[in-house]
Design a protein around this motif. Structure first.
Motif, PDB file in Angstrom:
ATOM      1  N   GLN A   1       0.816  -1.210   0.000  1.00  0.00           N
ATOM      2  CA  GLN A   1       0.000   0.000   0.000  1.00  0.00           C
ATOM      3  C   GLN A   1       0.856   1.270   0.000  1.00  0.00           C
ATOM      4  OE1 GLN A   1      -2.425  -0.921   3.471  1.00  0.00           O
ATOM      5  NE2 GLN A   1      -4.209  -1.299   2.176  1.00  0.00           N
ATOM      6  N   LEU A   2       2.034   1.175   0.587  1.00  0.00           N
ATOM      7  CA  LEU A   2       2.944   2.328   0.620  1.00  0.00           C
ATOM      8  C   LEU A   2       3.489   2.669  -0.767  1.00  0.00           C
ATOM      9  CD1 LEU A   2       5.035   1.570   3.852  1.00  0.00           C
ATOM     10  CD2 LEU A   2       3.272   3.330   3.557  1.00  0.00           C
ATOM     11  N   GLN A   3       3.384   1.707  -1.701  1.00  0.00           N
ATOM     12  CA  GLN A   3       3.914   1.935  -3.042  1.00  0.00           C
ATOM     13  C   GLN A   3       2.897   2.572  -3.979  1.00  0.00           C
ATOM     14  OE1 GLN A   3       7.040   1.303  -2.584  1.00  0.00           O
ATOM     15  NE2 GLN A   3       6.431   0.247  -0.700  1.00  0.00           N
ATOM     16  N   VAL A   4       1.650   2.646  -3.552  1.00  0.00           N
ATOM     17  CA  VAL A   4       0.592   3.182  -4.409  1.00  0.00           C
ATOM     18  C   VAL A   4       0.906   4.624  -4.788  1.00  0.00           C
ATOM     19  CG1 VAL A   4      -1.847   3.783  -4.560  1.00  0.00           C
ATOM     20  CG2 VAL A   4      -1.139   1.669  -3.428  1.00  0.00           C
ATOM     21  N   GLY A   5       0.847   4.904  -6.096  1.00  0.00           N
ATOM     22  CA  GLY A   5       1.066   6.257  -6.584  1.00  0.00           C
ATOM     23  C   GLY A   5       2.517   6.619  -6.811  1.00  0.00           C
ATOM     24  N   LYS A   6       3.442   5.710  -6.472  1.00  0.00           N
ATOM     25  CA  LYS A   6       4.861   6.011  -6.642  1.00  0.00           C
ATOM     26  C   LYS A   6       5.358   5.548  -8.013  1.00  0.00           C
ATOM     27  CE  LYS A   6       6.140   5.639  -1.751  1.00  0.00           C
ATOM     28  NZ  LYS A   6       6.998   4.919  -0.765  1.00  0.00           N
ATOM     29  N   THR A   7       6.405   6.187  -8.503  1.00  0.00           N
ATOM     30  CA  THR A   7       7.081   5.746  -9.712  1.00  0.00           C
ATOM     31  C   THR A   7       8.312   4.989  -9.277  1.00  0.00           C
ATOM     32  OG1 THR A   7       6.310   7.670 -10.951  1.00  0.00           O
ATOM     33  CG2 THR A   7       8.215   6.461 -11.840  1.00  0.00           C
ATOM     34  N   LEU A   8       8.418   3.730  -9.688  1.00  0.00           N
ATOM     35  CA  LEU A   8       9.481   2.857  -9.209  1.00  0.00           C
ATOM     36  C   LEU A   8      10.270   2.236 -10.352  1.00  0.00           C
ATOM     37  CD1 LEU A   8       7.276   0.944  -6.627  1.00  0.00           C
ATOM     38  CD2 LEU A   8       8.870   2.806  -6.106  1.00  0.00           C
ATOM     39  N   ASP A   9      11.558   2.039 -10.134  1.00  0.00           N
ATOM     40  CA  ASP A   9      12.367   1.318 -11.111  1.00  0.00           C
ATOM     41  C   ASP A   9      11.939  -0.139 -11.109  1.00  0.00           C
ATOM     42  OD1 ASP A   9      13.819   3.532 -11.760  1.00  0.00           O
ATOM     43  OD2 ASP A   9      15.445   3.103 -10.348  1.00  0.00           O
ATOM     44  N   PHE A  10      11.987  -0.769 -12.259  1.00  0.00           N
ATOM     45  CA  PHE A  10      11.498  -2.125 -12.409  1.00  0.00           C
ATOM     46  C   PHE A  10      12.583  -3.040 -12.941  1.00  0.00           C
ATOM     47  CE2 PHE A  10       7.747  -4.809 -12.652  1.00  0.00           C
ATOM     48  CZ  PHE A  10       8.176  -5.821 -13.476  1.00  0.00           C
ATOM     49  N   LEU A  11      12.734  -4.203 -12.325  1.00  0.00           N
ATOM     50  CA  LEU A  11      13.702  -5.190 -12.777  1.00  0.00           C
ATOM     51  C   LEU A  11      12.959  -6.447 -13.229  1.00  0.00           C
ATOM     52  CD1 LEU A  11      16.433  -4.931  -9.985  1.00  0.00           C
ATOM     53  CD2 LEU A  11      16.399  -3.813 -12.214  1.00  0.00           C
ATOM     54  N   PHE A  12      12.974  -6.721 -14.521  1.00  0.00           N
ATOM     55  CA  PHE A  12      12.299  -7.900 -15.049  1.00  0.00           C
ATOM     56  C   PHE A  12      13.173  -9.138 -14.899  1.00  0.00           C
ATOM     57  CE2 PHE A  12       9.992  -4.589 -17.244  1.00  0.00           C
ATOM     58  CZ  PHE A  12       8.690  -5.049 -17.198  1.00  0.00           C
ATOM     59  N   GLU A  13      12.555 -10.261 -14.529  1.00  0.00           N
ATOM     60  CA  GLU A  13      13.279 -11.519 -14.425  1.00  0.00           C
ATOM     61  C   GLU A  13      12.911 -12.472 -15.550  1.00  0.00           C
ATOM     62  OE1 GLU A  13      12.475 -13.049 -10.553  1.00  0.00           O
ATOM     63  OE2 GLU A  13      14.264 -12.120  -9.709  1.00  0.00           O
ATOM     64  N   GLU A  14      11.636 -12.438 -15.949  1.00  0.00           N
ATOM     65  CA  GLU A  14      11.179 -13.339 -16.997  1.00  0.00           C
ATOM     66  C   GLU A  14      10.371 -12.574 -18.019  1.00  0.00           C
ATOM     67  OE1 GLU A  14       9.123 -16.626 -15.312  1.00  0.00           O
ATOM     68  OE2 GLU A  14      10.696 -17.072 -13.853  1.00  0.00           O
ATOM     69  N   ASN A  15       9.861 -13.298 -18.992  1.00  0.00           N
ATOM     70  CA  ASN A  15       9.146 -12.674 -20.092  1.00  0.00           C
ATOM     71  C   ASN A  15       7.876 -11.956 -19.645  1.00  0.00           C
ATOM     72  OD1 ASN A  15       8.849 -12.066 -22.815  1.00  0.00           O
ATOM     73  ND2 ASN A  15       7.459 -13.780 -23.144  1.00  0.00           N
ATOM     74  N   LYS A  16       7.156 -12.535 -18.658  1.00  0.00           N
ATOM     75  CA  LYS A  16       5.911 -11.914 -18.223  1.00  0.00           C
ATOM     76  C   LYS A  16       5.922 -11.533 -16.747  1.00  0.00           C
ATOM     77  CE  LYS A  16       2.785 -13.996 -21.610  1.00  0.00           C
ATOM     78  NZ  LYS A  16       1.553 -14.790 -21.804  1.00  0.00           N
ATOM     79  N   ASP A  17       6.737 -12.201 -15.989  1.00  0.00           N
ATOM     80  CA  ASP A  17       6.754 -11.939 -14.557  1.00  0.00           C
ATOM     81  C   ASP A  17       8.077 -11.314 -14.154  1.00  0.00           C
ATOM     82  OD1 ASP A  17       5.229 -15.108 -14.266  1.00  0.00           O
ATOM     83  OD2 ASP A  17       4.231 -13.161 -14.236  1.00  0.00           O
ATOM     84  N   GLY A  18       8.051 -10.547 -13.095  1.00  0.00           N
ATOM     85  CA  GLY A  18       9.290  -9.931 -12.650  1.00  0.00           C
ATOM     86  C   GLY A  18       9.157  -9.401 -11.256  1.00  0.00           C
ATOM     87  N   THR A  19      10.082  -8.607 -10.858  1.00  0.00           N
ATOM     88  CA  THR A  19       9.990  -7.971  -9.560  1.00  0.00           C
ATOM     89  C   THR A  19      10.237  -6.497  -9.731  1.00  0.00           C
ATOM     90  OG1 THR A  19      12.337  -8.305  -9.133  1.00  0.00           O
ATOM     91  CG2 THR A  19      10.832  -9.994  -8.314  1.00  0.00           C
ATOM     92  N   TYR A  20       9.427  -5.678  -9.075  1.00  0.00           N
ATOM     93  CA  TYR A  20       9.741  -4.265  -9.133  1.00  0.00           C
ATOM     94  C   TYR A  20      10.766  -4.002  -8.048  1.00  0.00           C
ATOM     95  CZ  TYR A  20       6.717  -2.867  -5.152  1.00  0.00           C
ATOM     96  OH  TYR A  20       6.149  -2.691  -3.928  1.00  0.00           O
ATOM     97  N   ASP A  21      11.152  -2.775  -7.851  1.00  0.00           N
ATOM     98  CA  ASP A  21      12.417  -2.587  -7.177  1.00  0.00           C
ATOM     99  C   ASP A  21      12.438  -2.916  -5.696  1.00  0.00           C
ATOM    100  OD1 ASP A  21      11.321  -0.201  -6.010  1.00  0.00           O
ATOM    101  OD2 ASP A  21      13.292   0.742  -6.126  1.00  0.00           O
ATOM    102  N   ARG A  22      11.362  -3.486  -5.160  1.00  0.00           N
ATOM    103  CA  ARG A  22      11.385  -3.950  -3.778  1.00  0.00           C
ATOM    104  C   ARG A  22      10.922  -5.399  -3.675  1.00  0.00           C
ATOM    105  NH1 ARG A  22      10.539   1.176  -4.119  1.00  0.00           N
ATOM    106  NH2 ARG A  22      11.713   2.625  -2.847  1.00  0.00           N
ATOM    107  N   TYR A  23      11.176  -6.161  -4.709  1.00  0.00           N
ATOM    108  CA  TYR A  23      10.987  -7.613  -4.668  1.00  0.00           C
ATOM    109  C   TYR A  23       9.547  -8.066  -4.484  1.00  0.00           C
ATOM    110  CZ  TYR A  23      12.278 -12.463  -3.724  1.00  0.00           C
ATOM    111  OH  TYR A  23      12.420 -13.819  -3.783  1.00  0.00           O
ATOM    112  N   ASP A  24       8.613  -7.385  -5.114  1.00  0.00           N
ATOM    113  CA  ASP A  24       7.235  -7.851  -5.122  1.00  0.00           C
ATOM    114  C   ASP A  24       6.881  -8.286  -6.535  1.00  0.00           C
ATOM    115  OD1 ASP A  24       5.585  -7.291  -2.502  1.00  0.00           O
ATOM    116  OD2 ASP A  24       7.036  -5.679  -2.722  1.00  0.00           O
ATOM    117  N   GLU A  25       6.056  -9.302  -6.626  1.00  0.00           N
ATOM    118  CA  GLU A  25       5.680  -9.830  -7.933  1.00  0.00           C
ATOM    119  C   GLU A  25       4.766  -8.851  -8.655  1.00  0.00           C
ATOM    120  OE1 GLU A  25       2.729 -13.265  -9.410  1.00  0.00           O
ATOM    121  OE2 GLU A  25       4.309 -13.905  -8.054  1.00  0.00           O
ATOM    122  N   VAL A  26       5.024  -8.650  -9.940  1.00  0.00           N
ATOM    123  CA  VAL A  26       4.149  -7.815 -10.761  1.00  0.00           C
ATOM    124  C   VAL A  26       3.872  -8.541 -12.058  1.00  0.00           C
ATOM    125  CG1 VAL A  26       5.068  -5.670  -9.816  1.00  0.00           C
ATOM    126  CG2 VAL A  26       6.045  -6.616 -11.887  1.00  0.00           C
TER     127      VAL A  26
END
Length: 206
Positions: A148-173
């Motif tokens: 909930q603390l991430q809502v509305g924020k712009t965050l760097d994103f690190l992709f791990e796979e073609n469709k799934d990845g982790t944004y910059d605090r290790y949550d699935e997106v």
């Protein structure tokens, strides 16, 4: 032991400060830190032969957040250690709420041959199960709070796979297509006891 921990704390500070200085040039770095706690009780930590106290652990977290205020911090916790009393378990819960982990990986104690704990009288399966369930509830609450603390924020994103990845605090997106590094605006859409997902839109201006 105290000298050993102070040395490790200094090394951690050196690493964190170095990452902070070099972050702009690091393409594959995200402020996610995994610190294995095991227990929030000094008594249990001592029986586990862990060379740190709950106070030491908190100092480590404070050090990280001094340089990375919104860092995601995850941990491992074992419940049901043979000597773990109800008070010991409550101390673990208290530390979880104090640190506000972004996620917790909980486990129940299981005897392993060759360890000191192997010869100790094991707690009942019912006690282990009850404590694990309590910790799972705390895990989900803390994970939701962090999302909930991430809502509305712009965050760097690190992709791990073609469709799934982790944004910059290790949550699935989840995204429709795999892009190179982009910015995402996180929008909390769905949460539940077993799954918390954060969805966002890609900012293609970067």
């Amino acid at each position: 032991i105290m000298t050993m921990w102070k040395t490790l704390l200094k090394k951690l500070k050196s690493i964190v400060v170095s990452l902070r200085k070099k972050r702009k040039g690091l393409k594959n770095f995200a402020p996610h830190f995994h610190l294995s706690l095991q227990s929030g009780s000094d008594s249990v930590l001592k029986k586990m032969n862990r060379h740190y106290t709950r106070a030491d652990f908190i100092k480590s977290v404070e050090l990280i957040r001094k340089y990375y205020k919104d860092a995601g911090i995850t941990t491992d916790i074992i419940v049901g250690f043979p000597t773990e009393s109800e008070e010991d378990f409550l101390q673990t819960i208290d530390l979880c709420n104090t640190v506000k982990f972004s996620d917790i990986h909980p486990f129940t104690f299981s005897p392993r041959s060759g360890t000191v704990a192997y010869k100790m009288k094991d707690l009942s399966g019912q006690i282990k199960k009850e404590r694990l369930n309590q910790l799972l509830e705390i895990k989900e609450r803390l994970k939701l709070n962090f999302a909930q603390l991430q809502v509305g924020k712009t965050l760097d994103f690190l992709f791990e796979e073609n469709k799934d990845g982790t944004y910059d605090r290790y949550d699935e997106v989840q995204t429709e297509k795999c892009y190179s590094k982009r910015q995402i605006i996180s929008l909390l859409e769905r949460c539940g006891f077993e799954l918390i997902s954060v969805y966002g839109s890609l900012d293609k201006s970067n």
